[in-house]
Design an enzyme around this catalytic site. Structure first.
Site, PDB file in Angstrom:
ATOM      1  CB  CYS A  22       5.933   7.139  -4.027  1.00 11.79           C
ATOM      2  SG  CYS A  22       5.991   5.535  -3.212  1.00 11.79           S
ATOM      3  NE  ARG A  25       3.526   3.822   7.138  1.00 16.68           N
ATOM      4  CZ  ARG A  25       3.974   4.847   6.438  1.00 16.68           C
ATOM      5  NH1 ARG A  25       3.154   5.518   5.634  1.00 16.68           N
ATOM      6  NH2 ARG A  25       5.236   5.214   6.496  1.00 16.68           N
ATOM      7  CG  ASN A  73       9.653   4.934   5.605  1.00 17.68           C
ATOM      8  OD1 ASN A  73      10.880   4.941   5.486  1.00 17.68           O
ATOM      9  ND2 ASN A  73       8.875   5.798   4.951  1.00 17.68           N
ATOM     10  CG  ASN A  90       1.327   7.628  -0.118  1.00 18.98           C
ATOM     11  OD1 ASN A  90       2.393   8.081   0.272  1.00 18.98           O
ATOM     12  ND2 ASN A  90       1.237   6.418  -0.657  1.00 18.98           N
ATOM     13  CG  HIS A 136       2.727   2.567   1.257  1.00 14.73           C
ATOM     14  ND1 HIS A 136       3.111   3.883   1.169  1.00 14.73           N
ATOM     15  CD2 HIS A 136       1.727   2.539   2.178  1.00 14.73           C
ATOM     16  CE1 HIS A 136       2.385   4.620   2.009  1.00 14.73           C
ATOM     17  NE2 HIS A 136       1.550   3.824   2.625  1.00 14.73           N
ATOM     18  CB  ALA A 158      10.944  10.340   2.317  1.00 19.05           C
ATOM     19  NE  ARG A 207       2.382  10.682   4.193  1.00 20.71           N
ATOM     20  CZ  ARG A 207       2.498  10.089   2.996  1.00 20.71           C
ATOM     21  NH1 ARG A 207       2.891   8.834   2.906  1.00 20.71           N
ATOM     22  NH2 ARG A 207       2.205  10.766   1.893  1.00 20.71           N
ATOM     23  CG  ASP A 234       3.226   2.344  -4.035  1.00 15.39           C
ATOM     24  OD1 ASP A 234       3.925   2.179  -3.013  1.00 15.39           O
ATOM     25  OD2 ASP A 234       2.783   3.471  -4.362  1.00 15.39           O
TER      26      ASP A 234
END
Length: 280
Positions: A262, A137, A20, A70, A166, A256, A89, A168
């Site tokens: 998160c 994503r 990202n 996540n 994302h 990150a 991931r 959120d």
């Protein structure tokens, strides 16, 4: 009963790759303050919630495991475990599935689609709506499968700014019925959907400066909103909505692309009862 949160210590946290825009420029950066910042965050969060920990023994190659939002989407006693878009991931999936099973949940996956859990799927706290972000994503097809599972309306929202990859990071539904949102993170059609779904006076539009501080990536528990930082104007708006705002340094995790929300997964979640919201 206190809110239960799933969290993961940052024992293996680092920026080892760039998936990202926040990570770009930080690959290989040491994160000496991450442990201290996380411990302070958990100390603050533990005052208003019960925390449960992901076991790290098999997680040496999962530097983003600290971002437990996540892990999946909790719907009552079911955990829909994430299917990550990026290969970096995917090693997290069995670790998260095992952690959620230990926490007492039946676990499942969506079929043949990318879906990144409570990072991209947020239940409204009052309205019977699941906000479902897609584009960077999570795939559009995931929102169709969620509609068959969650028992409420799913509102698909196309994310248009790659910095807010994302949902959120750009949207935060609150139990008061208010919803914080950085509207420019969304496509024009998604912005229209949000304005139709949220009554006038309940949509708290966040400016770009607050959005870049991850103000929408806030953790709400009771009347407490925990976040990295925000403007005085936003703090006053939240106070007017009945919230106490607590700020805690999380800059190491911004490298990150994550912040307070998160770093947690609420273990009690699901559709709201759909109570009417009075006009503010």
């Amino acid at each position: 009963m206190p809110t239960r949160l799933l969290v993961c210590p940052p024992g293996h946290y680092d920026v080892r790759y760039a998936i990202n825009p926040w990570m770009t420029g930080h690959v290989g950066d040491a994160t000496p303050d991450a442990q201290r910042q996380w411990e302070r965050f958990i100390e603050l969060t533990g005052c208003v919630a019960d925390v449960e920990f992901v076991q790290l023994s098999q997680a040496e190659q999962t530097p983003d495991l600290v971002f437990t939002a996540n892990a999946g989407l909790i719907v009552g006693n079911l955990a829909i475990v994430s299917s990550f878009r990026h290969a970096e991931r995917r090693r997290e999936q069995p670790v998260f599935r095992a952690a959620l099973a230990r926490a007492g949940f039946a676990t499942t996956f969506l079929q043949q689609t990318y879906f990144e859990g409570a990072g991209d799927a947020l239940f409204d706290r009052v309205r019977p709506i699941l906000y479902a972000g897609y584009g960077w994503r999570t795939e559009r097809g995931a929102t169709l499968q969620l509609q068959e599972i969650v028992g409420c309306r799913v509102l698909p929202l196309l994310l248009a700014d790659e910095r807010f990859y994302h949902l959120d990071t750009a949207l935060c539904p609150l139990a008061s019925g208010h919803v914080m949102a950085y509207m420019d993170a969304f496509s024009p059609h998604a912005q229209t959907l949000l304005r139709r779904a949220i009554e006038p006076g309940y949509l708290i539009e966040v400016g770009v400066d607050d959005a870049l501080r991850f103000a929408c990536n806030a953790l709400e528990i009771g009347d407490a909103v925990i976040m990295h930082d925000c403007s005085r104007r936003l703090r006053e708006r939240l106070h007017a909505a009945g919230y106490r705002v607590f700020l805690t340094e999380l800059s190491e995790f911004h490298k990150a692309g994550g912040s307070a929300k998160c770093l947690t997964l609420k273990l009690e979640d699901g559709p709201a009862a759909g109570m009417a919201v009075a006009t503010a």
